[in-house]
Design an enzyme around this catalytic site. Structure first.
Site, PDB file in Angstrom:
ATOM      1  N   THR A  96      41.977  68.626   7.954  1.00 41.97           N
ATOM      2  CA  THR A  96      41.291  69.093   6.742  1.00 41.97           C
ATOM      3  C   THR A  96      40.520  70.375   7.041  1.00 41.97           C
ATOM      4  O   THR A  96      39.780  70.447   8.021  1.00 41.97           O
ATOM      5  CB  THR A  96      40.327  68.000   6.219  1.00 41.97           C
ATOM      6  OG1 THR A  96      41.100  66.834   5.941  1.00 41.97           O
ATOM      7  CG2 THR A  96      39.598  68.446   4.966  1.00 41.97           C
TER       8      THR A  96
ATOM      9  N   HIS B 114      29.940  79.941  17.672  1.00 36.65           N
ATOM     10  CA  HIS B 114      28.625  79.619  18.240  1.00 36.65           C
ATOM     11  C   HIS B 114      28.141  80.648  19.258  1.00 36.65           C
ATOM     12  O   HIS B 114      26.999  80.577  19.713  1.00 36.65           O
ATOM     13  CB  HIS B 114      28.605  78.195  18.810  1.00 36.65           C
ATOM     14  CG  HIS B 114      29.284  77.988  20.133  1.00 36.65           C
ATOM     15  ND1 HIS B 114      28.607  77.958  21.318  1.00 36.65           N
ATOM     16  CD2 HIS B 114      30.588  77.786  20.448  1.00 36.65           C
ATOM     17  CE1 HIS B 114      29.456  77.727  22.318  1.00 36.65           C
ATOM     18  NE2 HIS B 114      30.672  77.633  21.809  1.00 36.65           N
TER      19      HIS B 114
ATOM     20  N   ASN C 221      32.534  86.244  30.700  1.00 36.39           N
ATOM     21  CA  ASN C 221      31.315  85.541  30.288  1.00 36.39           C
ATOM     22  C   ASN C 221      30.282  85.433  31.405  1.00 36.39           C
ATOM     23  O   ASN C 221      29.115  85.203  31.148  1.00 36.39           O
ATOM     24  CB  ASN C 221      31.662  84.141  29.771  1.00 36.39           C
ATOM     25  CG  ASN C 221      32.514  83.359  30.739  1.00 36.39           C
ATOM     26  OD1 ASN C 221      33.609  83.782  31.109  1.00 36.39           O
ATOM     27  ND2 ASN C 221      32.021  82.228  31.176  1.00 36.39           N
TER      28      ASN C 221
ATOM     29  N   SER D 137      34.908  82.544  18.807  1.00 42.83           N
ATOM     30  CA  SER D 137      34.107  81.333  18.642  1.00 42.83           C
ATOM     31  C   SER D 137      32.826  81.659  17.877  1.00 42.83           C
ATOM     32  O   SER D 137      32.132  82.634  18.201  1.00 42.83           O
ATOM     33  CB  SER D 137      33.770  80.787  20.027  1.00 42.83           C
ATOM     34  OG  SER D 137      33.056  79.591  19.908  1.00 42.83           O
TER      35      SER D 137
ATOM     36  N   THR E 149      38.278  77.304  22.709  1.00 40.75           N
ATOM     37  CA  THR E 149      39.128  76.560  23.652  1.00 40.75           C
ATOM     38  C   THR E 149      40.394  76.085  22.935  1.00 40.75           C
ATOM     39  O   THR E 149      41.501  76.203  23.464  1.00 40.75           O
ATOM     40  CB  THR E 149      38.344  75.356  24.237  1.00 40.75           C
ATOM     41  OG1 THR E 149      37.189  75.872  24.901  1.00 40.75           O
ATOM     42  CG2 THR E 149      39.188  74.562  25.217  1.00 40.75           C
TER      43      THR E 149
ATOM     44  N   GLN F  47      33.306  86.674  24.132  1.00 32.85           N
ATOM     45  CA  GLN F  47      32.010  87.296  24.457  1.00 32.85           C
ATOM     46  C   GLN F  47      31.899  88.723  23.917  1.00 32.85           C
ATOM     47  O   GLN F  47      30.857  89.361  24.089  1.00 32.85           O
ATOM     48  CB  GLN F  47      31.777  87.284  25.978  1.00 32.85           C
ATOM     49  CG  GLN F  47      31.696  85.880  26.570  1.00 32.85           C
ATOM     50  CD  GLN F  47      30.452  85.101  26.132  1.00 32.85           C
ATOM     51  OE1 GLN F  47      29.511  85.657  25.552  1.00 32.85           O
ATOM     52  NE2 GLN F  47      30.435  83.800  26.380  1.00 32.85           N
TER      53      GLN F  47
ATOM     54  N   CYS G 290      30.038  75.395  30.922  1.00 36.53           N
ATOM     55  CA  CYS G 290      30.992  74.285  30.973  1.00 36.53           C
ATOM     56  C   CYS G 290      31.256  73.814  32.393  1.00 36.53           C
ATOM     57  O   CYS G 290      31.749  72.722  32.604  1.00 36.53           O
ATOM     58  CB  CYS G 290      32.284  74.641  30.268  1.00 36.53           C
ATOM     59  SG  CYS G 290      32.819  76.262  30.619  1.00 36.53           S
TER      60      CYS G 290
HETATM   61  N1  PLP Z   1      36.068  82.032  26.496  1.00 40.21           N
HETATM   62  C1  PLP Z   1      34.900  82.513  26.941  1.00 40.21           C
HETATM   63  C2  PLP Z   1      34.874  83.864  27.595  1.00 40.21           C
HETATM   64  C3  PLP Z   1      33.722  81.761  26.809  1.00 40.21           C
HETATM   65  O1  PLP Z   1      32.554  82.259  27.264  1.00 40.21           O
HETATM   66  C4  PLP Z   1      33.796  80.490  26.190  1.00 40.21           C
HETATM   67  C5  PLP Z   1      32.585  79.644  26.105  1.00 40.21           C
HETATM   68  O2  PLP Z   1      31.789  79.575  27.034  1.00 40.21           O
HETATM   69  C6  PLP Z   1      35.036  80.035  25.739  1.00 40.21           C
HETATM   70  C7  PLP Z   1      36.151  80.825  25.909  1.00 40.21           C
HETATM   71  C8  PLP Z   1      35.177  78.710  25.060  1.00 40.21           C
HETATM   72  O3  PLP Z   1      34.553  78.768  23.808  1.00 40.21           O
HETATM   73  P1  PLP Z   1      34.300  77.437  22.942  1.00 40.21           P
HETATM   74  O4  PLP Z   1      33.001  76.883  23.385  1.00 40.21           O
HETATM   75  O5  PLP Z   1      34.271  77.910  21.513  1.00 40.21           O
HETATM   76  O6  PLP Z   1      35.448  76.533  23.191  1.00 40.21           O
END
Ligand code: PLP
Length: 376
Positions: free
Chosen positions: A235, A199, A151, A197, A71, A179, A320
């Site tokens: 940092t 995670h 996603n 990302s 994000t 993704q 989210c």
């Molecule tokens: N873009 C996509 C396609 C995602 O699936 C996600 C997370 O669900 C994000 C962006 C945002 O990722 P982050 O959780 O690292 O901000």
């Protein structure tokens, strides 16, 4: 436990857990900005992680910045590009099926006087090449924002769509690869900016990356001590970078075998669920890691909680926005009927999922229908 919610987040893999333990128990906690040898060692390790990630992604280390999440990467790319390139124009082209990380930026820009052109997508979740090309012909178009793998549905953009559509046009291209990372290969050089990302790929939360092509200039979004060449102050996080590197290495090493395994699981589930009257909402050629399916007689959230009773974890709309109890805007934009969308459940896989889990999932679905006496 059967975890089919890997688009929301993934469990850290064993290699990442091991590396985390080693890092946190070591003396390598120095601030990369410090002049003493602890700082120098941390800076060296940070640079090494950046280099190894860049190697897998197919870019130069100098084109990669660490962030706190995708994000943040999206915000930096979109606002940073427009801020630096004021003469490029005030029009942005995108689609309404982008992740909120992009859509919220675009809504803010609109409220500040920018024009955002949202291209329609078809049931495969893609805008046509012609629509992209036409929208970019507007001399005022500064930026094109797209997602490589959606996603919620797994719909994927063909790489040549934006390469062809952009030919001879000046608009920069930002692509969300969140993704896709570690699941399919892509050519980063075709875009100007991209987000990732950790995670989502069995790495830790709180670590992301932003790619900015060496020819592209953007303004920083976070100001402060001037770390990462002034592009992203704060940092540096060498531990996070190392764990992201470890996660990506593992994913790239196992990518082909995992793709084959997940394709088989996806095909099995598509088949079994269709036999049971479910409607598959993911396009036929979607990335197999995501399977969006509408269950007859059960609203999304009810099915989610029924499955939870069997220790099976899935999601309704993306994590989210799921607390807002909305029907997926992505499905509605791709022309899915509202009633089907209201019963949609997203199954999302990782390389650790197995066919046994898929079979158990189907057994549990059968049990749920039987238990709740739904006439079929
Ligand atoms: N873009 C996509 C396609 C995602 O699936 C996600 C997370 O669900 C994000 C962006 C945002 O990722 P982050 O959780 O690292 O901000």
């Amino acid at each position: 436990m059967i975890y089919f919610d890997n688009s929301a987040t993934t469990a850290p893999c064993e290699a990442v857990k091991r590396a985390a333990k080693e890092l946190f128990e070591s003396d390598s906690f120095g601030n990369p900005g410090s002049l003493h040898k602890l700082g120098v060692a941390a800076q060296k390790q940070y640079a090494q992680s950046r280099e190894n990630i860049a190697k897998n992604l197919g870019c130069n280390p100098s084109e990669l910045y660490f962030t706190s999440c995708a994000t943040e990467s999206a915000n930096t790319a979109i606002f940073g590009y427009l801020s630096h390139n004021k003469r490029a124009g005030k029009t942005i082209v995108s689609t309404k099926t982008e992740h909120r990380a992009t859509l919220s930026c675009l809504e803010k820009l609109e409220s500040e006087g920018c024009k955002v052109v949202y291209l329609p997508v078809d049931k495969t979740g893609r805008p046509t090449e012609e629509a992209v090309s036409n929208a970019l012909s507007d001399g005022d178009c500064a930026l094109l924002c797209l997602t490589y793998v959606n996603n919620e549905t797994g719909a994927r953009l063909p790489e040549d769509l934006y390469a062809k559509a952009r030919q001879g046009k000046t608009a920069a291209l930002y692509v969300d690869f969140v993704q896709a990372l570690g699941k399919v290969k892509f050519d980063l050089k075709l875009c100007d900016m991209a987000s990732f990302s950790a995670h989502k790929v069995h790495g830790p939360k709180g670590v992301g990356a932003l790619y900015v092509n060496s020819k592209t200039r953007i303004d920083p979004y976070i100001l402060g001590g001037g770390q990462q060449g002034g592009m992203r102050s704060g940092t540096e996080n060498p531990f996070g970078a190392k764990l992201f590197e470890t996660a990506i290495n593992e994913a790239y090493e196992n990518m082909d075998a995992a793709f084959e395994n997940i394709s088989a699981i996806n095909a099995y589930l598509r088949d079994e669920l269709t036999k049971r009257g479910c409607t598959i909402l993911s396009p036929d050629d979607a990335l197999p890691y995501v399977l969006n399916v509408s269950f007859p007689d059960f609203e999304s959230e009810t099915m989610l909680h029924c499955l939870e009773m069997y220790d099976i974890y899935v999601s309704t709309v993306s994590a989210c926005s799921s607390k807002a109890k909305k029907v997926s805007y992505v499905l509605l934009e791709t022309g899915v009927d509202r009633k089907l969308a209201a019963n949609a459940v997203r199954l999302s896989f990782s390389r650790y999922n197995t066919m046994e889990e898929a079979k158990k999932f189907i057994e549990s679905v059968d049990d749920i229908y039987e238990k709740f006496c739904v006439k079929r």
